[in-house]
Design a protein around this motif. Structure first.
Motif, PDB file in Angstrom:
ATOM      1  N   TYR A 124       6.063  -2.822  -5.563  1.00 13.62           N
ATOM      2  CA  TYR A 124       5.779  -3.167  -4.145  1.00 13.62           C
ATOM      3  C   TYR A 124       5.305  -2.165  -3.277  1.00 13.62           C
ATOM      4  CZ  TYR A 124       5.812  -5.107   0.498  1.00 13.62           C
ATOM      5  OH  TYR A 124       5.561  -5.338   1.730  1.00 13.62           O
ATOM      6  N   ILE A 125       6.189  -1.097  -3.267  1.00 15.03           N
ATOM      7  CA  ILE A 125       5.978   0.135  -2.475  1.00 15.03           C
ATOM      8  C   ILE A 125       4.476   0.715  -3.027  1.00 15.03           C
ATOM      9  CG2 ILE A 125       6.683   2.467  -2.292  1.00 15.03           C
ATOM     10  CD1 ILE A 125       9.443   1.337  -1.878  1.00 15.03           C
ATOM     11  N   LYS A 126       4.335   0.749  -4.159  1.00 20.87           N
ATOM     12  CA  LYS A 126       3.205   1.078  -4.893  1.00 20.87           C
ATOM     13  C   LYS A 126       2.068   0.561  -4.330  1.00 20.87           C
ATOM     14  CE  LYS A 126       1.019   1.389  -9.303  1.00 20.87           C
ATOM     15  NZ  LYS A 126       1.304   1.499 -10.900  1.00 20.87           N
ATOM     16  N   GLU A 127       1.987  -0.785  -4.133  1.00 17.07           N
ATOM     17  CA  GLU A 127       0.689  -1.598  -3.435  1.00 17.07           C
ATOM     18  C   GLU A 127       0.704  -1.466  -2.228  1.00 17.07           C
ATOM     19  OE1 GLU A 127      -1.361  -3.458  -5.224  1.00 17.07           O
ATOM     20  OE2 GLU A 127      -0.285  -2.613  -6.941  1.00 17.07           O
ATOM     21  N   VAL A 128       1.671  -0.948  -1.571  1.00 16.44           N
ATOM     22  CA  VAL A 128       1.614  -0.655   0.188  1.00 16.44           C
ATOM     23  C   VAL A 128       0.712   0.712   0.085  1.00 16.44           C
ATOM     24  CG1 VAL A 128       2.697  -0.043   2.293  1.00 16.44           C
ATOM     25  CG2 VAL A 128       3.364  -2.361   0.781  1.00 16.44           C
ATOM     26  N   ILE A 129       1.234   1.572  -0.704  1.00 20.13           N
ATOM     27  CA  ILE A 129       0.657   3.025  -0.748  1.00 20.13           C
ATOM     28  C   ILE A 129      -0.630   2.714  -0.927  1.00 20.13           C
ATOM     29  CG2 ILE A 129       0.445   5.197  -1.887  1.00 20.13           C
ATOM     30  CD1 ILE A 129       3.870   4.775  -2.362  1.00 20.13           C
ATOM     31  N   LYS A 130      -1.021   1.968  -1.995  1.00 16.42           N
ATOM     32  CA  LYS A 130      -2.482   1.819  -2.244  1.00 16.42           C
ATOM     33  C   LYS A 130      -3.466   1.395  -1.199  1.00 16.42           C
ATOM     34  CE  LYS A 130      -2.424   0.793  -7.267  1.00 16.42           C
ATOM     35  NZ  LYS A 130      -2.268  -0.302  -7.961  1.00 16.42           N
ATOM     36  N   MET A 131      -2.911   0.483  -0.627  1.00 16.00           N
ATOM     37  CA  MET A 131      -3.636  -0.196   0.359  1.00 16.00           C
ATOM     38  C   MET A 131      -3.602   0.873   1.783  1.00 16.00           C
ATOM     39  SD  MET A 131      -2.328  -4.134   0.824  1.00 16.00           S
ATOM     40  CE  MET A 131      -0.691  -4.189   0.605  1.00 16.00           C
ATOM     41  N   THR A 132      -2.687   1.376   1.582  1.00 18.45           N
ATOM     42  CA  THR A 132      -2.752   2.435   3.022  1.00 18.45           C
ATOM     43  C   THR A 132      -3.534   3.587   2.932  1.00 18.45           C
ATOM     44  OG1 THR A 132      -0.223   1.558   3.394  1.00 18.45           O
ATOM     45  CG2 THR A 132      -1.113   3.550   4.532  1.00 18.45           C
ATOM     46  N   ASN A 133      -3.490   4.196   1.701  1.00 22.44           N
ATOM     47  CA  ASN A 133      -4.325   5.461   1.507  1.00 22.44           C
ATOM     48  C   ASN A 133      -3.581   6.356   2.287  1.00 22.44           C
ATOM     49  OD1 ASN A 133      -5.749   7.162   0.170  1.00 22.44           O
ATOM     50  ND2 ASN A 133      -7.589   6.457   1.310  1.00 22.44           N
ATOM     51  N   PRO A 134      -2.472   6.914   2.240  1.00 25.65           N
ATOM     52  CA  PRO A 134      -2.128   7.907   3.299  1.00 25.65           C
ATOM     53  C   PRO A 134      -2.174   9.385   2.860  1.00 25.65           C
ATOM     54  CG  PRO A 134      -0.169   7.109   1.730  1.00 25.65           C
ATOM     55  CD  PRO A 134      -1.447   6.305   1.180  1.00 25.65           C
ATOM     56  N   TYR A 135      -2.003  10.253   3.584  1.00 25.44           N
ATOM     57  CA  TYR A 135      -2.303  11.648   3.269  1.00 25.44           C
ATOM     58  C   TYR A 135      -1.186  12.275   2.165  1.00 25.44           C
ATOM     59  CZ  TYR A 135      -2.366  16.662   3.537  1.00 25.44           C
ATOM     60  OH  TYR A 135      -2.561  18.102   3.246  1.00 25.44           O
ATOM     61  N   GLY A 136      -0.254  11.646   2.096  1.00 25.31           N
ATOM     62  CA  GLY A 136       0.809  12.083   1.397  1.00 25.31           C
ATOM     63  C   GLY A 136       2.096  11.246   1.042  1.00 25.31           C
TER      64      GLY A 136
END
Ligand code: BMP
Length: 218
Positions: A124-136
């Motif tokens: 789930y966290i991975k999906e949120v990271i993908k959507m967000t595209n954060p710096y790090g």
């Protein structure tokens, strides 16, 4: 080699901080120091540092609250650490838009270093990271397996990794497992000679990185 981010959870002498500033890749400031020093105290401490000031408030709230919090601090630092588990819509998405507008960076927590963290939530966290595209991303030095997975899933993201020293991981291990920087707190600010300790850790990091690069090519 400048791959240490100092987690300054307790104050250090101003003179020492001044010398440290050129030796570390960044400084991470969180609740312990903010509550102890107040914002004025934090402003004074940060006078010693030019860049890469990471505010670690582990933000985990709705968009408008997180935007209010970061508005208070945006002129003092470069980046903010945010929890991914709160989800994207009406939370991280809007905060990311706000921080982008302000030219500030976001790190999302992909996994944590303590024993109680549950990596079953990682998909789930991975999906949120993908959507967000954060710096790090923040990923733990204490659990090499998940650190390597995060690196594999997000090879282009800057990974900062805590858990070294006091929490058990060895200096340099996180770098070998895919982190760009190692976050280190107590082992530095509790040592009798923080600058000497940083220089020693840098040497160990370099040796460990050379060792693991050699092992990879074997
Ligand atoms: P220390 O080296 O003293 O264990 O400090 C680690 C720092 O990294 C602390 O500021 C802690 O809040 C932070 N941290 C962590 O230890 N584990 C995580 O998973 C995420 C963190 O930000």
């Amino acid at each position: 080699m400048n791959k240490i981010i100092l987690a300054l959870d307790e104050p250090l002498d101003y003179k020492i901080l001044k010398d440290i500033s050129s030796q570390v890749a960044g400084i991470k400031i969180g609740w312990p120091l903010i509550l102890e020093q107040g914002l004025e105290g934090i402003k004074n401490i940060l006078k010693n540092f030019d860049n890469n000031i990471i505010f670690d408030l582990k933000l985990a709230d709705i968009d408008s609250t997180m935007i209010k919090i970061t508005t208070h601090l945006k002129n003092l630092g470069d980046s903010f650490i945010v929890h991914a588990f709160v989800g994207y819509n009406e939370s991280i998405r809007e905060l990311k838009e706000f921080l982008d507008k302000e030219n500030k960076k976001m790190y999302l927590v992909s996994s944590m270093s303590h024993k109680g963290w549950n990596d079953n939530f990682y998909p789930y966290i991975k999906e949120v990271i993908k959507m967000t595209n954060p710096y790090g991303l923040v990923a733990p030095a204490t659990r090499p397996k998940i650190l390597k997975t995060v690196k594999k899933d997000f090879p282009e993201k800057i990974i900062i990794s805590p858990g070294i020293g006091a929490q058990g991981a060895k200096i340099g291990d996180a770098l070998c497992n895919g982190a760009n920087y190692e976050i280190i707190g107590r082992s530095i600010y509790n040592s009798k000679d923080p600058i000497g300790t940083i220089l020693e850790f840098q040497k160990i990091q370099e040796e460990r990185l050379n060792e693991c690069k050699r092992a990879e090519t074997r």
